[in-house]
Motif scaffolding. Structure first.
Motif, PDB file in Angstrom:
ATOM      1  N   ALA A 189      10.411  54.252   3.425  1.00 54.88           N
ATOM      2  CA  ALA A 189      10.019  52.938   1.877  1.00 54.88           C
ATOM      3  C   ALA A 189       9.500  51.774   2.796  1.00 54.88           C
ATOM      4  CB  ALA A 189      11.743  52.425   1.827  1.00 54.88           C
ATOM      5  N   GLY A 190       9.169  51.326   3.128  1.00 52.76           N
ATOM      6  CA  GLY A 190       8.107  50.470   3.276  1.00 52.76           C
ATOM      7  C   GLY A 190       6.739  51.500   4.019  1.00 52.76           C
ATOM      8  N   ALA A 191       5.874  52.176   4.200  1.00 53.50           N
ATOM      9  CA  ALA A 191       5.103  52.932   4.120  1.00 53.50           C
ATOM     10  C   ALA A 191       4.393  52.368   3.009  1.00 53.50           C
ATOM     11  CB  ALA A 191       5.193  54.012   4.233  1.00 53.50           C
ATOM     12  N   GLU A 192       2.505  52.822   3.750  1.00 49.81           N
ATOM     13  CA  GLU A 192       1.648  52.977   2.190  1.00 49.81           C
ATOM     14  C   GLU A 192       1.464  53.877   1.169  1.00 49.81           C
ATOM     15  OE1 GLU A 192       0.543  49.667   1.734  1.00 49.81           O
ATOM     16  OE2 GLU A 192       1.729  48.118   3.027  1.00 49.81           O
ATOM     17  N   ALA A 193       1.704  54.981   1.516  1.00 52.39           N
ATOM     18  CA  ALA A 193       1.276  56.362   0.940  1.00 52.39           C
ATOM     19  C   ALA A 193       2.374  57.528   2.357  1.00 52.39           C
ATOM     20  CB  ALA A 193       0.368  56.948   1.329  1.00 52.39           C
ATOM     21  N   LEU A 194       3.034  58.140   1.266  1.00 52.92           N
ATOM     22  CA  LEU A 194       3.856  59.131   2.104  1.00 52.92           C
ATOM     23  C   LEU A 194       3.380  60.739   1.327  1.00 52.92           C
ATOM     24  CD1 LEU A 194       6.796  59.465   2.992  1.00 52.92           C
ATOM     25  CD2 LEU A 194       7.305  60.488   0.798  1.00 52.92           C
ATOM     26  N   ILE A 195       3.450  61.166   2.758  1.00 53.21           N
ATOM     27  CA  ILE A 195       3.000  63.070   2.802  1.00 53.21           C
ATOM     28  C   ILE A 195       4.530  63.686   3.641  1.00 53.21           C
ATOM     29  CG2 ILE A 195       1.635  64.301   4.326  1.00 53.21           C
ATOM     30  CD1 ILE A 195       0.094  62.279   4.810  1.00 53.21           C
ATOM     31  N   LEU A 196       4.573  64.480   2.715  1.00 55.99           N
ATOM     32  CA  LEU A 196       6.360  65.227   2.436  1.00 55.99           C
ATOM     33  C   LEU A 196       5.696  66.410   2.824  1.00 55.99           C
ATOM     34  CD1 LEU A 196       9.246  65.112   1.627  1.00 55.99           C
ATOM     35  CD2 LEU A 196       8.627  65.182  -1.344  1.00 55.99           C
ATOM     36  N   ASP A 197       6.432  66.979   3.898  1.00 54.01           N
ATOM     37  CA  ASP A 197       5.718  67.728   4.203  1.00 54.01           C
ATOM     38  C   ASP A 197       6.760  69.458   3.988  1.00 54.01           C
ATOM     39  OD1 ASP A 197       4.726  70.896   5.413  1.00 54.01           O
ATOM     40  OD2 ASP A 197       4.309  68.830   7.203  1.00 54.01           O
ATOM     41  N   LEU A 198       6.354  70.254   3.434  1.00 52.84           N
ATOM     42  CA  LEU A 198       7.630  71.631   2.478  1.00 52.84           C
ATOM     43  C   LEU A 198       6.718  72.639   3.263  1.00 52.84           C
ATOM     44  CD1 LEU A 198       8.681  70.304  -1.062  1.00 52.84           C
ATOM     45  CD2 LEU A 198      10.337  69.414   1.168  1.00 52.84           C
ATOM     46  N   ARG A 199       5.495  72.567   3.614  1.00 53.88           N
ATOM     47  CA  ARG A 199       4.810  73.975   3.985  1.00 53.88           C
ATOM     48  C   ARG A 199       5.756  74.708   4.715  1.00 53.88           C
ATOM     49  NH1 ARG A 199       0.070  71.958   7.535  1.00 53.88           N
ATOM     50  NH2 ARG A 199       2.221  70.507   8.419  1.00 53.88           N
ATOM     51  N   GLU A 200       6.635  74.969   5.162  1.00 56.55           N
ATOM     52  CA  GLU A 200       7.862  75.732   5.917  1.00 56.55           C
ATOM     53  C   GLU A 200       8.943  75.411   5.524  1.00 56.55           C
ATOM     54  OE1 GLU A 200       7.026  78.026   8.466  1.00 56.55           O
ATOM     55  OE2 GLU A 200       5.390  77.029   8.126  1.00 56.55           O
ATOM     56  N   ASN A 201       9.276  75.136   4.326  1.00 56.01           N
ATOM     57  CA  ASN A 201      10.908  75.115   3.396  1.00 56.01           C
ATOM     58  C   ASN A 201      11.073  76.113   2.490  1.00 56.01           C
ATOM     59  OD1 ASN A 201      13.133  74.299   1.177  1.00 56.01           O
ATOM     60  ND2 ASN A 201      12.824  72.138   2.571  1.00 56.01           N
ATOM     61  N   ARG A 202      12.211  76.917   2.383  1.00 59.45           N
ATOM     62  CA  ARG A 202      12.395  78.194   1.756  1.00 59.45           C
ATOM     63  C   ARG A 202      13.117  77.879   0.585  1.00 59.45           C
ATOM     64  NH1 ARG A 202      14.683  79.336   7.228  1.00 59.45           N
ATOM     65  NH2 ARG A 202      16.940  79.620   5.774  1.00 59.45           N
ATOM     66  N   GLY A 203      13.821  76.875   0.473  1.00 62.59           N
ATOM     67  CA  GLY A 203      14.415  76.658  -1.036  1.00 62.59           C
ATOM     68  C   GLY A 203      15.754  75.102  -0.373  1.00 62.59           C
ATOM     69  N   GLY A 204      16.775  75.338  -1.448  1.00 59.03           N
ATOM     70  CA  GLY A 204      18.515  74.874  -0.963  1.00 59.03           C
ATOM     71  C   GLY A 204      18.723  74.120  -2.060  1.00 59.03           C
ATOM     72  N   ASP A 205      19.237  73.147  -3.207  1.00 59.16           N
ATOM     73  CA  ASP A 205      20.386  72.883  -3.739  1.00 59.16           C
ATOM     74  C   ASP A 205      19.072  71.964  -4.157  1.00 59.16           C
ATOM     75  OD1 ASP A 205      22.180  71.431  -4.856  1.00 59.16           O
ATOM     76  OD2 ASP A 205      23.856  71.847  -2.651  1.00 59.16           O
ATOM     77  N   PRO A 206      19.685  72.287  -6.007  1.00 54.59           N
ATOM     78  CA  PRO A 206      18.912  71.340  -7.265  1.00 54.59           C
ATOM     79  C   PRO A 206      19.616  69.528  -7.026  1.00 54.59           C
ATOM     80  CG  PRO A 206      19.364  73.716  -8.084  1.00 54.59           C
ATOM     81  CD  PRO A 206      19.876  73.266  -6.154  1.00 54.59           C
ATOM     82  N   ALA A 207      20.346  69.524  -6.331  1.00 48.44           N
ATOM     83  CA  ALA A 207      21.031  68.842  -5.921  1.00 48.44           C
ATOM     84  C   ALA A 207      20.408  67.880  -4.967  1.00 48.44           C
ATOM     85  CB  ALA A 207      22.428  68.685  -6.152  1.00 48.44           C
ATOM     86  N   THR A 208      19.931  67.926  -4.305  1.00 43.67           N
ATOM     87  CA  THR A 208      19.713  67.680  -3.103  1.00 43.67           C
ATOM     88  C   THR A 208      17.770  67.112  -3.745  1.00 43.67           C
ATOM     89  OG1 THR A 208      20.677  68.727  -1.788  1.00 43.67           O
ATOM     90  CG2 THR A 208      18.365  67.564  -0.079  1.00 43.67           C
ATOM     91  N   VAL A 209      17.114  68.014  -4.005  1.00 46.05           N
ATOM     92  CA  VAL A 209      15.755  67.994  -4.934  1.00 46.05           C
ATOM     93  C   VAL A 209      16.218  66.694  -5.932  1.00 46.05           C
ATOM     94  CG1 VAL A 209      14.693  68.392  -6.750  1.00 46.05           C
ATOM     95  CG2 VAL A 209      15.445  69.829  -5.280  1.00 46.05           C
ATOM     96  N   ALA A 210      17.146  66.372  -6.524  1.00 44.54           N
ATOM     97  CA  ALA A 210      17.253  65.325  -7.516  1.00 44.54           C
ATOM     98  C   ALA A 210      17.538  63.788  -6.738  1.00 44.54           C
ATOM     99  CB  ALA A 210      18.587  65.003  -8.078  1.00 44.54           C
ATOM    100  N   LEU A 211      18.126  63.794  -5.603  1.00 42.19           N
ATOM    101  CA  LEU A 211      18.510  62.870  -4.243  1.00 42.19           C
ATOM    102  C   LEU A 211      16.728  62.424  -3.790  1.00 42.19           C
ATOM    103  CD1 LEU A 211      20.766  61.043  -2.679  1.00 42.19           C
ATOM    104  CD2 LEU A 211      20.320  62.420  -1.115  1.00 42.19           C
ATOM    105  N   VAL A 212      16.092  63.169  -3.063  1.00 41.08           N
ATOM    106  CA  VAL A 212      14.719  63.197  -2.596  1.00 41.08           C
ATOM    107  C   VAL A 212      14.392  62.673  -3.716  1.00 41.08           C
ATOM    108  CG1 VAL A 212      12.808  64.249  -1.819  1.00 41.08           C
ATOM    109  CG2 VAL A 212      14.464  65.164  -1.142  1.00 41.08           C
ATOM    110  N   CYS A 213      14.267  62.729  -5.372  1.00 39.94           N
ATOM    111  CA  CYS A 213      13.279  62.209  -6.092  1.00 39.94           C
ATOM    112  C   CYS A 213      13.673  61.008  -6.311  1.00 39.94           C
ATOM    113  CB  CYS A 213      13.178  63.157  -7.284  1.00 39.94           C
ATOM    114  SG  CYS A 213      12.165  64.240  -7.324  1.00 39.94           S
ATOM    115  N   GLY A 214      15.412  60.824  -6.341  1.00 40.28           N
ATOM    116  CA  GLY A 214      15.348  59.158  -6.779  1.00 40.28           C
ATOM    117  C   GLY A 214      14.861  58.109  -5.845  1.00 40.28           C
ATOM    118  N   TYR A 215      14.322  58.622  -4.842  1.00 41.81           N
ATOM    119  CA  TYR A 215      13.943  57.613  -3.517  1.00 41.81           C
ATOM    120  C   TYR A 215      12.369  57.251  -4.448  1.00 41.81           C
ATOM    121  CZ  TYR A 215      17.626  57.515  -0.435  1.00 41.81           C
ATOM    122  OH  TYR A 215      19.212  57.002  -0.092  1.00 41.81           O
ATOM    123  N   LEU A 216      11.707  58.391  -4.763  1.00 42.50           N
ATOM    124  CA  LEU A 216      10.576  58.410  -5.264  1.00 42.50           C
ATOM    125  C   LEU A 216      10.368  57.486  -6.323  1.00 42.50           C
ATOM    126  CD1 LEU A 216       9.864  61.450  -3.276  1.00 42.50           C
ATOM    127  CD2 LEU A 216       9.708  59.760  -2.444  1.00 42.50           C
TER     128      LEU A 216
END
Length: 293
Positions: free
Chosen positions: A135-162
């Motif tokens: 949260a305190g970083a100046e910028a965020l690099i979110l690395d999804l290069r090896e991510n095969r998918g998952g739960d839309p509810a977790t997508v929403a949770l991540v977006c909640g922080y952003l």
């Protein structure tokens, strides 16, 4: 192994559940013809049958979520039981989907989410902790290069922080019952938000797929993140898994995504990067962009 009965069961599942009924009818005809011709009778193993049937399932419209998937372990009874079994094993090996978090130069945080965005009940604590730490970083690099998918509810949770406020992320149409379900970022999240203004760079590759693509696509369409890397795999349809053999799972897409900004989704076309570079160079390029900014 009774290949004819397995294929007959898959045909019935397609006709009943596949999100596109007209495509289901075409695929039903393809599988019936191939089965009648004895194309599957030569399969010596369940794994070989899975390969043969998957090729035919994807022959009409290229839907990569439409598969006859082989599992080494015996699949438990119940819909999606194979996926749950596999996710439970992978979650234990990947710190619940948060295998890497580190500080880079200039106050930039690098957070990798992989190999899946596990359900919130599995990974919510780990995801919340990781996003609170950045949260305190100046910028965020979110690395999804090896991510095969998952739960839309977790997508929403991540977006909640952003994001700073509840935001409509996606709508899912489901064939069963002709229903629509909206996904919104949550109004409140555990811990501290990174927020809706600081730079975000999302790293992608051709291996980025399904729910991970939704996360990249949602943030890109909202103008919240810069996507860096290569075009993603192109799978936008939520699926259900059906046990048709002790080691074979028929995965059948039952819905389709509708983004509220674009009015469409990333099926077959993938998520196109804003900055296109080879996936292996994406982290260096994103860090360069973050430091320059």
């Amino acid at each position: 192994m009774d290949t004819a009965s397995i294929v007959t069961e898959i045909r019935a599942l397609l006709v009943e559940h596949y999100v596109f009924p007209e495509v289901a009818a075409e695929l039903d005809a393809v599988l019936h013809k191939r089965n009648t011709e004895g194309a599957y009778a030569s399969a010596d193993t369940a794994e070989e049958l899975g390969r043969l049937v998957t090729a035919d399932l994807q022959s009409v419209n290229g839907d990569r979520h439409l598969r006859l998937k082989h599992h080494t372990d015996v699949i438990p009874d119940g819909d999606d039981a194979a996926a749950i079994q596999e996710m439970t094993r992978e979650a234990k090996l990947s710190l619940n989907g948060v295998p890497r978090l580190r500080a880079l130069d200039g106050g930039v945080a690098h957070l990798e989410l992989a190999p899946l965005l596990f359900p919130v009940e599995v990974s919510g604590g780990a995801v919340a902790a990781a996003l609170t730490l950045v949260a305190g970083a100046e910028a965020l690099i979110l690395d999804l290069r090896e991510n095969r998918g998952g739960d839309p509810a977790t997508v929403a949770l991540v977006c909640g922080y952003l994001l700073d406020e509840p935001t409509h992320l996606n709508t899912m149409y489901f064939r069963d019952g002709e229903t629509y379900s909206q996904s919104w970022s949550p109004a409140h999240v555990p811990g501290e938000r990174f927020g809706g203004t600081k730079p975000i760079y999302v790293l992608t590759s051709p291996r980025t797929f399904s729910g991970a693509e939704e996360l990249a696509y949602d943030l890109q369409q909202l103008g919240r993140a810069t996507v860096v890397g290569e075009r993603t795999g192109g799978g936008a349809h939520p699926r259900r898994g059906f046990r048709v053999h002790p080691h074979l799972e028929a995965t059948v897409p039952t819905g389709r995504a509708i983004n509220p900004v674009s009015g469409t989704n990333w099926e077959l076309v993938g998520v196109g990067p804003d900055i296109e570079v080879p996936a292996e160079d994406a982290l260096d390029r994103a860090l360069h962009e973050a430091l320059a900014r």
